[in-house]
Every structure is written in C-alpha cells, then in structure tokens.
Design a protein around this motif. Structure first.
Motif, PDB file in Angstrom:
ATOM      1  N   SER A  24       0.817  -1.214   0.000  1.00 40.41           N
ATOM      2  CA  SER A  24       0.000   0.000   0.000  1.00 40.41           C
ATOM      3  C   SER A  24       0.852   1.266   0.000  1.00 40.41           C
ATOM      4  O   SER A  24       0.313   2.376  -0.060  1.00 40.41           O
ATOM      5  CB  SER A  24      -0.918   0.010   1.234  1.00 40.41           C
ATOM      6  OG  SER A  24      -0.149   0.141   2.429  1.00 40.41           O
ATOM      7  N   GLN A  25       2.188   1.100   0.067  1.00 42.30           N
ATOM      8  CA  GLN A  25       3.080   2.251   0.174  1.00 42.30           C
ATOM      9  C   GLN A  25       3.779   2.531  -1.156  1.00 42.30           C
ATOM     10  O   GLN A  25       4.364   1.626  -1.755  1.00 42.30           O
ATOM     11  CB  GLN A  25       4.135   1.998   1.258  1.00 42.30           C
ATOM     12  CG  GLN A  25       3.557   1.719   2.629  1.00 42.30           C
ATOM     13  CD  GLN A  25       2.686   2.853   3.126  1.00 42.30           C
ATOM     14  OE1 GLN A  25       3.138   3.996   3.252  1.00 42.30           O
ATOM     15  NE2 GLN A  25       1.428   2.558   3.412  1.00 42.30           N
ATOM     16  N   ASP A  27       6.509   4.035  -1.722  1.00 41.67           N
ATOM     17  CA  ASP A  27       7.971   4.014  -1.653  1.00 41.67           C
ATOM     18  C   ASP A  27       8.516   2.659  -1.227  1.00 41.67           C
ATOM     19  O   ASP A  27       9.695   2.542  -0.885  1.00 41.67           O
ATOM     20  CB  ASP A  27       8.484   5.093  -0.703  1.00 41.67           C
ATOM     21  CG  ASP A  27       7.991   4.898   0.731  1.00 41.67           C
ATOM     22  OD1 ASP A  27       6.935   4.246   0.914  1.00 41.67           O
ATOM     23  OD2 ASP A  27       8.647   5.405   1.664  1.00 41.67           O
ATOM     24  N   ASP A 110       1.598   1.418  11.014  1.00 38.81           N
ATOM     25  CA  ASP A 110       2.363   2.663  10.944  1.00 38.81           C
ATOM     26  C   ASP A 110       3.730   2.510  11.596  1.00 38.81           C
ATOM     27  O   ASP A 110       4.726   3.076  11.130  1.00 38.81           O
ATOM     28  CB  ASP A 110       1.590   3.806  11.606  1.00 38.81           C
ATOM     29  CG  ASP A 110       0.404   4.268  10.774  1.00 38.81           C
ATOM     30  OD1 ASP A 110       0.323   3.852   9.595  1.00 38.81           O
ATOM     31  OD2 ASP A 110      -0.434   5.013  11.297  1.00 38.81           O
ATOM     32  N   LEU A 113       5.982   0.439   9.219  1.00 39.91           N
ATOM     33  CA  LEU A 113       6.426   1.226   8.072  1.00 39.91           C
ATOM     34  C   LEU A 113       7.479   2.255   8.475  1.00 39.91           C
ATOM     35  O   LEU A 113       8.476   2.460   7.766  1.00 39.91           O
ATOM     36  CB  LEU A 113       5.230   1.915   7.421  1.00 39.91           C
ATOM     37  CG  LEU A 113       4.175   0.969   6.823  1.00 39.91           C
ATOM     38  CD1 LEU A 113       2.939   1.751   6.379  1.00 39.91           C
ATOM     39  CD2 LEU A 113       4.765   0.190   5.648  1.00 39.91           C
ATOM     40  N   ARG A 117      11.425   2.442   7.131  1.00 34.31           N
ATOM     41  CA  ARG A 117      12.009   3.664   6.545  1.00 34.31           C
ATOM     42  C   ARG A 117      13.230   4.129   7.333  1.00 34.31           C
ATOM     43  O   ARG A 117      14.224   4.562   6.751  1.00 34.31           O
ATOM     44  CB  ARG A 117      10.947   4.762   6.483  1.00 34.31           C
ATOM     45  CG  ARG A 117       9.834   4.482   5.487  1.00 34.31           C
ATOM     46  CD  ARG A 117       8.896   5.676   5.314  1.00 34.31           C
ATOM     47  NE  ARG A 117       7.875   5.390   4.321  1.00 34.31           N
ATOM     48  CZ  ARG A 117       6.618   5.044   4.604  1.00 34.31           C
ATOM     49  NH1 ARG A 117       6.239   4.951   5.881  1.00 34.31           N
ATOM     50  NH2 ARG A 117       5.763   4.782   3.642  1.00 34.31           N
TER      51      ARG A 117
END
Length: 222
Positions: A24-25, A27, A110, A113, A117
C-alpha cells in the motif's frame, strides 16, 4: 528510491499480511519472500534487498544465523528482527548478530512502516521500553569476566564524561529526546554525541551501542 523489503517468516499468513501493508506504500515493494533463513540468505545474494524483516524461530536455518550471514556479506542490507518477545531470547542474539533493531510482530502498521524507513535510511530501531525489558530479562547471559571490565575501563578513557552519560542513558532505553531532557541538552546535541560515541567505539548504530554498554557492564540491569 523504492525500498525493497524481503519478508522472512515460516508462516505464510504473516507474510501475506506484511506484503499487503507494504504494497500500500508508494515508496516500498516486496523484494521476495522466504520461509527460512537459508532461503533468505540466497535471495539477498541474488538481488538488491534494502531491508529484511526477519523472523527468528524457523525450521532449518534460524533468523539469527541468517542475520549474521546476510550482514557480513551485504553491509548495505539492513535486518529488522521480528519477535513475539514472549520468552524470545533470540531477539537479543539477533542484535548481537548485526540486526539494526527489532519489532514485535503485533506492531501497528504505521510503526512497522516507520521502522522500515528508518532502517533503510541508516538509522536503528530501538523501542526504548521494549529494549529495557529485553536486556533486563536476559542480562544473566552477558559476560562478567575481568577482560570485559578492562574493556569498560578503556571505554571510560576514550569517551568524554558527557558521552559516557549519553551512552548510559541510551543503554537504559531512553530515546534521543528523553536523553536531551534528562541532561538538559538540545536533541541535536544528543545526536551529535551519539555519532561521536559510535565513531570512537567503532560501532554501527545505537543498537550496537546499547548491547556494547551492557556487555561491558557500563550499565547494569535494574
């Protein structure tokens, strides 16, 4: 640049769940899936993988051995240990093997993710309260011989008094912001101290700094 993530877990449903979150991201992309450590090592060797989400308890080669092999052969690939924490002594071993941090398997999307990152950007993921609990639980496994005491004395001489204070607070599980508040410093100043500590001690990230402090008895579990 898109972050390529390898999912390593012997439970297909968990791999599917993680894949849906990552998909769903914009990046991120799933670089592949592996059900054991040996397959993970092979997949990392075959193509670019930025971050590995690594389970620890798997049949065949476990996540600890796989982490050690991956980090040694692919210094640009970061490993996040996935753990249930419940009686999971492997999480600490994973950090010592070179992982850049660890997450609970029930972490919110969240949080997962953000951790990916951060690690991809070269930072380490250390959940302060979980780290403190984990290290306290398995402190009995840490060495206490005289050689390590001598090493601790060497560290005291290498670091400044302020750097020693920062290292101790990191080892107790405080975030940069919490260290800043404790020592009445700007958070940017704390980050500078952390960078200098890592450079002086030859450590890769704050995870290694935490492990180092406990191994060398610079701080004792509460």
């Amino acid at each position: 640049m898109t972050i390529r993530v390898l999912l390593v877990d012997d439970q297909p449903l968990l791999r599917v769940a993680f894949s849906l979150v990552l998909g769903s991201q914009p990046d991120m992309e799933v670089a592949g899936e592996a059900e054991d450590g040996a397959e993970a090592v092979r997949l990392v060797a075959e193509g670019r993988v930025d971050v590995v989400l690594m389970d620890v308890r798997m049949p065949g080669m476990d996540g600890i051995e796989a982490t050690s092999l991956i980090v040694a052969a692919n210094p640009d690939t970061k490993v996040l240990i996935l753990t249930t924490f419940d009686l999971d002594e492997y999480a600490f071993a994973g950090l010592r093997a070179g992982a850049s941090g660890f997450l609970l398997k029930n972490a919110q999307p969240d949080e997962l993710l953000a951790a990916i990152r951060s690690v991809a950007a070269g930072d380490a993921v250390v959940a302060p309260r979980i780290t403190r609990r984990l290290l306290d639980t398995f402190a009995s496994q840490l060495p206490t011989d005289g050689g390590h005491r001598a090493r601790a004395e060497e560290v005291v001489e290498v670091l400044t008094a302020r750097e020693r204070s920062v290292l101790v607070l990191l080892a107790r599980g405080l975030s940069n912001a919490e260290v800043a508040a404790e020592l009445n410093l700007a958070e940017a100043t704390v980050k500078t101290h952390v960078s200098r500590i890592l450079l002086k001690l030859g450590l890769r990230d704050r995870v290694q700094a935490v492990v180092f402090a406990y191994e060398n008895r610079l701080v004792l579990p509460s």
